[in-house]
Design an enzyme around this catalytic site. Structure first.
Site, PDB file in Angstrom:
ATOM      1  N   LYS A   1       0.845  -1.183   0.000  1.00 51.73           N
ATOM      2  CA  LYS A   1       0.000   0.000   0.000  1.00 51.73           C
ATOM      3  C   LYS A   1       0.885   1.238   0.000  1.00 51.73           C
ATOM      4  CE  LYS A   1      -3.551  -2.273   2.856  1.00 51.73           C
ATOM      5  NZ  LYS A   1      -4.281  -2.192   4.143  1.00 51.73           N
ATOM      6  N   HIS A   2       0.279   2.385  -0.281  1.00 49.60           N
ATOM      7  CA  HIS A   2       1.051   3.628  -0.257  1.00 49.60           C
ATOM      8  C   HIS A   2       1.474   3.959   1.166  1.00 49.60           C
ATOM      9  CE1 HIS A   2       0.501   4.593  -4.454  1.00 49.60           C
ATOM     10  NE2 HIS A   2      -0.805   4.444  -4.350  1.00 49.60           N
ATOM     11  N   GLN A   3       2.682   4.504   1.282  1.00 49.42           N
ATOM     12  CA  GLN A   3       3.191   4.916   2.586  1.00 49.42           C
ATOM     13  C   GLN A   3       2.282   5.981   3.188  1.00 49.42           C
ATOM     14  OE1 GLN A   3       4.801   4.172   5.377  1.00 49.42           O
ATOM     15  NE2 GLN A   3       6.752   3.932   4.304  1.00 49.42           N
TER      16      GLN A   3
END
Length: 645
Positions: free
Chosen positions: A278-280
């Site tokens: 997932k995106h940070q």
């Protein structure tokens, strides 16, 4: 648990049945003689195993959680437990659970609570008498594990507190599905490789190609790469105007684009619900943060090659400009109407329509970089040589006005980011707001970038659920594809354009091309190290995908040059790798991207899960959906169908 082919659970059995009995017939409509049954039978078995990997979990726990039983054995002291994730930078502790003193002598008071298992956490224990801190514990809980935190006085004669964590039930290994998925795909790769070895044998190769497509047997046998060419288009039933593929097309560029796209599809579908897919939340990088800038980078490379090709064939700049404007408009329009998080409210529901977006940013970035290149582009003849004393730098010196423009854009980003006055926020603020920065600036998410979007677009027209909202508990809308970040996406595409110039100026000079890719990677890496101080959060300008910070651009461009160098060497120089399977979606990137967004919630890309809290089942679903798009792009490639905007 799926122990063997005949004992799969209901969900995996139904999925396997569909895979084996139904989907092959769909594909057979496109390629009647291709043996899809032989591929789908082991594939469905593999995914059946993958779905059944996860061990049973407690019914009250969700994915990435563990159960913690807090035992309060303190004498006359109520207990309050707070927690803080290691990945939450400069955050304030959040309340977890309160445990009163036991009402029964000699029997501890116990409270059960779910705790996060994604990252290590620090538990802070406070007593209610004066609110003093009693102890802190740093621990990494395992998914679906059962733990006891026993808090007691060391002895009745002292006030010293002891805290011990006891494992009541071992956690599951949530990473096992990734290992099994890796082995599955390596097995499939081994099968395909073995098949290619057999195809080298002339009798087998001739028989296979005759069965596959008799009318194209000779062309396929004599074509090592199987790439469509202009000559093919004249004999095809597909109109020649629907696609254009150069006979000398660099497969490495399409492979790079396809690699970025396939990873993007996988993470957009959920990435198995793993945090690193997932995106940070704010600063730093995960796999999901790599792919969009790489796609922007390779778009810039393609701009350089395609515009040079159009001008070399005698196309006028005005005509090319018209195509650029039309393509940019279409990308923006598709992003606004078709691919929009608020489309469920109605495609033309202006009140909640998100204006920024991935395709919108691609369209605007393409427009700026293509027009900039068109203003200074020169048609390079095939026989052009590098005899100038400045040939080592001519791919830069000949286009110095472009560099002046890009550096001016970057100065604008720096000026707005660090000098713009944002109400209620410090100048140059780059934080997430919420509980970050010790809760001092809860509504300052993104600083100047967020403020500009709110001011020019309005809160309801930007992304409502940013990645920072989970860990940093932000409450304001923030768009990672906002206005200010688009400046740096233009810079990213321009660096990709520079890679294209290198390919043009040093055509067929492989050592020159690769050495320049390597030098660019090193230079950009050094700039990133200076800007970030080789730190995730402590640098001058941290790497941040939400902001598209300048260090994010230099870091991802460093990776892009190095990756392009590797792919170029393997695919176009040594020809050890054909680029498959990434080459095929790279040839139909817009169709795959739009298609995966539009059909995201439809079978076979998604189905109702038996256990939605299982990493194994999510991973199986997301990998299968991604694999289907690879197969679709391969079939479209075989049919010479390419959707170009």
């Amino acid at each position: 648990m799926c122990r063997d082919w005949h004992n799969c659970d209901k969900v995996s059995t139904e999925l396997s049945s569909v895979l084996v009995t139904k989907l092959p017939y769909v594909f057979k409509c496109l390629m009647p003689n291709f043996p899809f049954q032989a591929i789908y039978l082991p594939l469905s078995l593999y995914f059946c195993i993958l779905i059944g990997l996860a061990r049973g979990r407690p019914s009250d726990l969700k994915i990435d959680q563990a159960l913690l039983l807090v035992h309060n054995e303190l004498i006359d002291e109520n207990l309050t437990v707070s927690w803080l994730s290691d990945y939450c930078y400069q955050c304030v502790y959040q309340g977890l659970v309160s445990v009163p003193v036991s009402s029964t002598s000699g029997k501890p008071s116990i409270a059960a609570v779910a705790v996060d298992s994604q990252h290590p956490v620090t538990l802070q224990l406070n007593g209610t008498l004066g609110g003093k801190e009693l102890s802190r514990i740093h621990y990494h809980f395992g998914e679906f594990g059962n733990y006891s935190l026993v808090v007691k006085n060391s002895s009745r004669s002292t006030k010293e507190i002891s805290c011990d964590i006891i494992i009541n039930e071992s956690p599951v290994n949530s990473h096992l599905p990734i290992l099994y998925a890796f082995l599955i795909y390596m097995g499939l790769l081994g099968i395909v490789t073995l098949g290619r070895v057999f195809v080298i044998i002339d009798p087998i190769r001739n028989w296979f190609y005759k069965k596959l497509n008799p009318e194209d047997t000779d062309r396929l046998i004599n074509s090592e790469l199987g790439s469509p060419t202009k000559a093919d288009s004249t004999s095809s039933n597909v109109p020649a105007t629907t696609w254009t593929v150069s006979q000398r097309r660099l497969r490495s560029l399409d492979t790079f684009r396809g690699l970025s796209l396939i990873i993007m599809v996988f993470v957009n579908y959920g990435g198995g619900k793993y945090w690193f897919f997932k995106h940070q939340s704010w600063n730093g990088l995960t796999l999901a943060d790599l792919v969009f800038p790489w796609f922007v980078f390779i778009m810039g490379t393609s701009i350089s090659l395609s515009l040079s090709s159009m001008l070399r064939r005698g196309g006028s700049k005005w005509k090319v400009l018209g195509k650029v404007l039309w393509r940019s408009f279409l990308l923006f329009l598709i992003g606004i109407i078709v691919i929009n998080p608020n489309y469920c409210l109605g495609p033309l529901s202006w009140g909640n329509l998100r204006i920024p977006g991935v395709l919108q940013r691609l369209g605007f970035t393409y427009l700026v970089v293509a027009v900039l290149e068109l203003l200074f582009a020169k048609a390079l003849a095939e026989s052009d040589t590098l005899e100038s004393p400045y040939s080592a730098l001519q791919d830069i010196l000949l286009y110095w006005p472009q560099w002046v423009f890009i550096l001016t854009l970057e100065a604008t980003w720096l000026g707005l980011t660090f000098l713009l006055t944002v109400p209620g926020c410090p100048k140059g603020y780059l934080g997430p707001g919420g509980i970050g920065d010790f809760g001092k600036y809860p509504n300052c998410t993104g600083g100047a970038a967020g403020y500009i979007d709110h001011l020019l677009l309005g809160e309801k027209h930007i992304y409502q659920h940013p990645s920072s909202s989970v860990l940093y508990q932000t409450t304001v809308a923030y768009d990672p594809e906002g206005i200010l970040g688009t400046i740096n996406s233009i810079c990213m595409a321009f660096l990709g354009l520079q890679a294209g110039k290198i390919l043009l100026f040093y055509k067929d000079q492989h050592k020159q091309i690769m050495s320049r890719f390597f030098i660019w990677s090193i230079v950009l890496g050094i700039i990133s190290a200076i800007l970030t101080k080789c730190s995730k959060d402590e640098g001058f300008i941290p790497v941040n995908k939400n902001l598209w910070s300048v260090s994010y651009v230099t870091t991802l461009s460093c990776f892009a040059f190095m990756l392009l160098l590797l792919i170029y060497y393997l695919v176009d120089v040594r020809r050890w790798w054909s680029g498959a399977p990434f080459f095929y979606p790279g040839m139909n990137s817009i169709l795959v991207y739009v298609g995966h967004e539009v059909f995201e919630d439809y079978f076979p890309f998604k189905w109702k899960m038996k256990d939605s809290q299982s990493h194994g089942e999510h991973l199986a679903q997301n990998l299968l959906a991604t694999s289907i798009w690879v197969i679709i792009s391969y079939l479209l490639y075989r049919k010479r169908i390419f959707w170009k905007i």
